[in-house]
Design a protein around this motif. Structure first.
Motif, PDB file in Angstrom:
ATOM      1  N   SER A  55      46.784  33.951  51.766  1.00 51.98           N
ATOM      2  CA  SER A  55      47.608  33.984  50.534  1.00 51.98           C
ATOM      3  C   SER A  55      46.521  34.076  48.991  1.00 51.98           C
ATOM      4  O   SER A  55      46.301  34.702  48.021  1.00 51.98           O
ATOM      5  CB  SER A  55      48.077  32.693  50.362  1.00 51.98           C
ATOM      6  OG  SER A  55      47.018  31.399  50.560  1.00 51.98           O
ATOM      7  N   VAL A  56      44.869  33.403  49.827  1.00 49.57           N
ATOM      8  CA  VAL A  56      44.297  34.024  48.452  1.00 49.57           C
ATOM      9  C   VAL A  56      44.182  35.768  47.963  1.00 49.57           C
ATOM     10  O   VAL A  56      43.578  35.846  47.741  1.00 49.57           O
ATOM     11  CB  VAL A  56      42.861  33.285  48.839  1.00 49.57           C
ATOM     12  CG1 VAL A  56      42.137  33.426  48.224  1.00 49.57           C
ATOM     13  CG2 VAL A  56      43.402  31.630  48.026  1.00 49.57           C
ATOM     14  N   LEU A  57      43.556  36.476  50.164  1.00 48.13           N
ATOM     15  CA  LEU A  57      43.600  37.965  49.714  1.00 48.13           C
ATOM     16  C   LEU A  57      44.761  38.563  49.332  1.00 48.13           C
ATOM     17  O   LEU A  57      43.543  39.492  48.391  1.00 48.13           O
ATOM     18  CB  LEU A  57      42.750  37.979  51.281  1.00 48.13           C
ATOM     19  CG  LEU A  57      41.644  37.347  51.932  1.00 48.13           C
ATOM     20  CD1 LEU A  57      41.620  37.376  53.361  1.00 48.13           C
ATOM     21  CD2 LEU A  57      40.483  37.788  51.080  1.00 48.13           C
ATOM     22  N   GLU A  58      45.789  38.225  48.775  1.00 47.07           N
ATOM     23  CA  GLU A  58      46.544  38.943  48.500  1.00 47.07           C
ATOM     24  C   GLU A  58      46.855  38.173  47.126  1.00 47.07           C
ATOM     25  O   GLU A  58      46.971  39.508  46.290  1.00 47.07           O
ATOM     26  CB  GLU A  58      47.716  37.837  49.350  1.00 47.07           C
ATOM     27  CG  GLU A  58      47.993  38.459  50.809  1.00 47.07           C
ATOM     28  CD  GLU A  58      48.327  40.392  50.834  1.00 47.07           C
ATOM     29  OE1 GLU A  58      48.746  40.940  50.065  1.00 47.07           O
ATOM     30  OE2 GLU A  58      47.837  40.855  52.150  1.00 47.07           O
ATOM     31  N   GLN A  59      46.390  37.619  46.655  1.00 45.87           N
ATOM     32  CA  GLN A  59      47.043  36.953  45.532  1.00 45.87           C
ATOM     33  C   GLN A  59      45.024  38.242  44.511  1.00 45.87           C
ATOM     34  O   GLN A  59      45.607  38.451  43.201  1.00 45.87           O
ATOM     35  CB  GLN A  59      46.237  35.460  44.800  1.00 45.87           C
ATOM     36  CG  GLN A  59      46.286  35.504  43.569  1.00 45.87           C
ATOM     37  CD  GLN A  59      46.132  33.759  43.460  1.00 45.87           C
ATOM     38  OE1 GLN A  59      45.154  33.437  43.568  1.00 45.87           O
ATOM     39  NE2 GLN A  59      46.952  33.044  42.013  1.00 45.87           N
ATOM     40  N   GLU A  60      43.879  38.251  45.139  1.00 44.08           N
ATOM     41  CA  GLU A  60      42.657  38.632  45.373  1.00 44.08           C
ATOM     42  C   GLU A  60      43.463  40.647  44.562  1.00 44.08           C
ATOM     43  O   GLU A  60      42.802  40.910  43.769  1.00 44.08           O
ATOM     44  CB  GLU A  60      41.835  38.605  45.391  1.00 44.08           C
ATOM     45  CG  GLU A  60      40.226  39.686  44.931  1.00 44.08           C
ATOM     46  CD  GLU A  60      40.229  38.490  43.918  1.00 44.08           C
ATOM     47  OE1 GLU A  60      39.758  39.581  43.444  1.00 44.08           O
ATOM     48  OE2 GLU A  60      40.114  37.807  43.532  1.00 44.08           O
ATOM     49  N   LYS A  61      43.724  40.770  45.871  1.00 45.36           N
ATOM     50  CA  LYS A  61      44.603  41.882  45.875  1.00 45.36           C
ATOM     51  C   LYS A  61      45.148  42.744  44.357  1.00 45.36           C
ATOM     52  O   LYS A  61      44.725  43.172  43.641  1.00 45.36           O
ATOM     53  CB  LYS A  61      44.990  42.535  46.854  1.00 45.36           C
ATOM     54  CG  LYS A  61      45.482  43.955  47.534  1.00 45.36           C
ATOM     55  CD  LYS A  61      45.933  44.561  48.661  1.00 45.36           C
ATOM     56  CE  LYS A  61      46.258  45.509  48.321  1.00 45.36           C
ATOM     57  NZ  LYS A  61      47.654  46.215  49.429  1.00 45.36           N
ATOM     58  N   GLU A  62      46.466  41.419  44.320  1.00 45.54           N
ATOM     59  CA  GLU A  62      47.752  41.630  43.393  1.00 45.54           C
ATOM     60  C   GLU A  62      46.211  41.715  41.617  1.00 45.54           C
ATOM     61  O   GLU A  62      46.680  42.405  41.013  1.00 45.54           O
ATOM     62  CB  GLU A  62      48.538  40.855  43.085  1.00 45.54           C
ATOM     63  CG  GLU A  62      48.977  40.678  41.808  1.00 45.54           C
ATOM     64  CD  GLU A  62      50.384  39.997  42.326  1.00 45.54           C
ATOM     65  OE1 GLU A  62      50.589  38.694  41.478  1.00 45.54           O
ATOM     66  OE2 GLU A  62      50.378  38.899  43.058  1.00 45.54           O
ATOM     67  N   LEU A  63      45.607  40.659  41.708  1.00 41.77           N
ATOM     68  CA  LEU A  63      44.743  40.447  40.485  1.00 41.77           C
ATOM     69  C   LEU A  63      44.219  41.930  40.528  1.00 41.77           C
ATOM     70  O   LEU A  63      44.250  41.709  39.142  1.00 41.77           O
ATOM     71  CB  LEU A  63      43.746  39.285  40.663  1.00 41.77           C
ATOM     72  CG  LEU A  63      45.333  37.924  40.763  1.00 41.77           C
ATOM     73  CD1 LEU A  63      43.900  36.922  40.678  1.00 41.77           C
ATOM     74  CD2 LEU A  63      45.436  37.783  39.300  1.00 41.77           C
ATOM     75  N   ARG A  64      43.084  42.489  41.536  1.00 39.46           N
ATOM     76  CA  ARG A  64      42.170  43.470  40.793  1.00 39.46           C
ATOM     77  C   ARG A  64      43.488  44.450  40.432  1.00 39.46           C
ATOM     78  O   ARG A  64      43.045  45.614  39.973  1.00 39.46           O
ATOM     79  CB  ARG A  64      42.441  43.383  42.003  1.00 39.46           C
ATOM     80  CG  ARG A  64      40.525  42.899  42.422  1.00 39.46           C
ATOM     81  CD  ARG A  64      39.653  43.542  43.825  1.00 39.46           C
ATOM     82  NE  ARG A  64      38.483  42.557  44.382  1.00 39.46           N
ATOM     83  CZ  ARG A  64      37.502  42.490  43.628  1.00 39.46           C
ATOM     84  NH1 ARG A  64      36.913  43.739  43.408  1.00 39.46           N
ATOM     85  NH2 ARG A  64      36.709  41.716  44.180  1.00 39.46           N
ATOM     86  N   GLU A  65      44.373  44.757  41.317  1.00 36.16           N
ATOM     87  CA  GLU A  65      45.848  45.811  40.794  1.00 36.16           C
ATOM     88  C   GLU A  65      45.973  45.405  39.254  1.00 36.16           C
ATOM     89  O   GLU A  65      46.191  46.517  38.972  1.00 36.16           O
ATOM     90  CB  GLU A  65      46.443  45.350  41.674  1.00 36.16           C
ATOM     91  CG  GLU A  65      46.008  46.711  42.879  1.00 36.16           C
ATOM     92  CD  GLU A  65      46.978  46.643  44.382  1.00 36.16           C
ATOM     93  OE1 GLU A  65      48.453  45.851  43.521  1.00 36.16           O
ATOM     94  OE2 GLU A  65      47.492  46.650  44.963  1.00 36.16           O
ATOM     95  N   ARG A  66      46.607  44.688  39.190  1.00 40.86           N
ATOM     96  CA  ARG A  66      46.603  44.360  37.654  1.00 40.86           C
ATOM     97  C   ARG A  66      45.483  44.390  36.286  1.00 40.86           C
ATOM     98  O   ARG A  66      45.728  45.538  35.600  1.00 40.86           O
ATOM     99  CB  ARG A  66      47.354  42.874  37.163  1.00 40.86           C
ATOM    100  CG  ARG A  66      48.459  42.421  38.317  1.00 40.86           C
ATOM    101  CD  ARG A  66      49.108  41.260  37.588  1.00 40.86           C
ATOM    102  NE  ARG A  66      48.748  40.515  36.909  1.00 40.86           N
ATOM    103  CZ  ARG A  66      48.294  39.527  36.396  1.00 40.86           C
ATOM    104  NH1 ARG A  66      48.571  38.319  37.458  1.00 40.86           N
ATOM    105  NH2 ARG A  66      49.146  38.517  35.411  1.00 40.86           N
ATOM    106  N   ALA A  67      44.228  43.777  36.952  1.00 42.09           N
ATOM    107  CA  ALA A  67      42.931  44.755  35.947  1.00 42.09           C
ATOM    108  C   ALA A  67      43.633  45.645  35.703  1.00 42.09           C
ATOM    109  O   ALA A  67      42.459  45.729  35.131  1.00 42.09           O
ATOM    110  CB  ALA A  67      41.608  43.521  36.354  1.00 42.09           C
ATOM    111  N   GLU A  68      42.808  46.889  37.104  1.00 43.89           N
ATOM    112  CA  GLU A  68      43.114  48.046  37.044  1.00 43.89           C
ATOM    113  C   GLU A  68      43.689  48.903  35.767  1.00 43.89           C
ATOM    114  O   GLU A  68      43.281  49.423  35.017  1.00 43.89           O
ATOM    115  CB  GLU A  68      43.150  48.287  38.259  1.00 43.89           C
ATOM    116  CG  GLU A  68      42.586  50.014  38.456  1.00 43.89           C
ATOM    117  CD  GLU A  68      41.894  50.536  39.189  1.00 43.89           C
ATOM    118  OE1 GLU A  68      43.049  51.405  40.205  1.00 43.89           O
ATOM    119  OE2 GLU A  68      41.589  49.554  40.687  1.00 43.89           O
ATOM    120  N   GLN A  69      45.715  48.410  35.871  1.00 44.01           N
ATOM    121  CA  GLN A  69      46.173  48.941  35.447  1.00 44.01           C
ATOM    122  C   GLN A  69      45.808  48.556  33.965  1.00 44.01           C
ATOM    123  O   GLN A  69      46.037  49.346  32.847  1.00 44.01           O
ATOM    124  CB  GLN A  69      47.632  48.449  35.491  1.00 44.01           C
ATOM    125  CG  GLN A  69      48.262  48.227  37.653  1.00 44.01           C
ATOM    126  CD  GLN A  69      49.439  47.957  37.121  1.00 44.01           C
ATOM    127  OE1 GLN A  69      49.962  46.682  37.659  1.00 44.01           O
ATOM    128  NE2 GLN A  69      49.456  48.610  38.605  1.00 44.01           N
TER     129      GLN A  69
END
Length: 145
Positions: free
Chosen positions: A127-141
């Protein structure tokens, strides 16, 4: 491909006592341009003197809270003066770029691989890895990456 951080380390007291030759700025421009032209530079910045910074220190277990100390960081023998983030095929390639940097005697570049979420698979909860992936995608956008 992997991301590597090149970290410039130097003795701030020595650097402040002997200002850089203006030609170093032109050399640095050529160095940065070469990395952009090669398609390897993701980010790079110089840092202001430690007198314009602060250190946040966290307490030992059971402590009462954080403390903040304003710069300059006179107790430090070596400080970080700047960094680059490169995307290259290997540590050898990152070191090759670091060797081309136009620096003075006594300055050093530390080359470190930037960790990726995959480095923590089997260690961090999924769950932490998935959250990290989502946060990176949001920051990139948010930053147009």
């Amino acid at each position: 491909m992997a991301r590597y951080m090149l970290v410039l380390k130097y003795d701030e007291a020595v650097a402040m006592a002997t200002p850089p030759d203006p030609a170093i700025f032109e050399e640095m421009g050529r160095f940065n341009t070469a990395m952009v032209d090669a398609g390897v530079l993701l980010a790079g910045e110089g840092l202001a003197p430690s007198s314009q910074g602060a250190v946040v220190t966290f307490p030992d277990s059971g402590g009462d809270g954080t403390t903040v100390s304003d710069g300059p960081f006179t107790e430090a023998r070596e400080l970080i003066g700047g960094f680059w983030i490169l995307k290259v095929d290997s540590l050898d390639e990152a070191v090759s770029w670091a060797r081309k940097a136009p620096f003075r005697a006594g300055e050093r570049i530390e080359v470190r691989r930037v960790t990726e979420a995959e480095d923590f698979e089997g260690i961090a909860p999924e769950s932490v890895l998935e959250q990290e992936k989502e946060l990176r995608e949001r920051a990139e956008q948010q930053h147009g990456g």
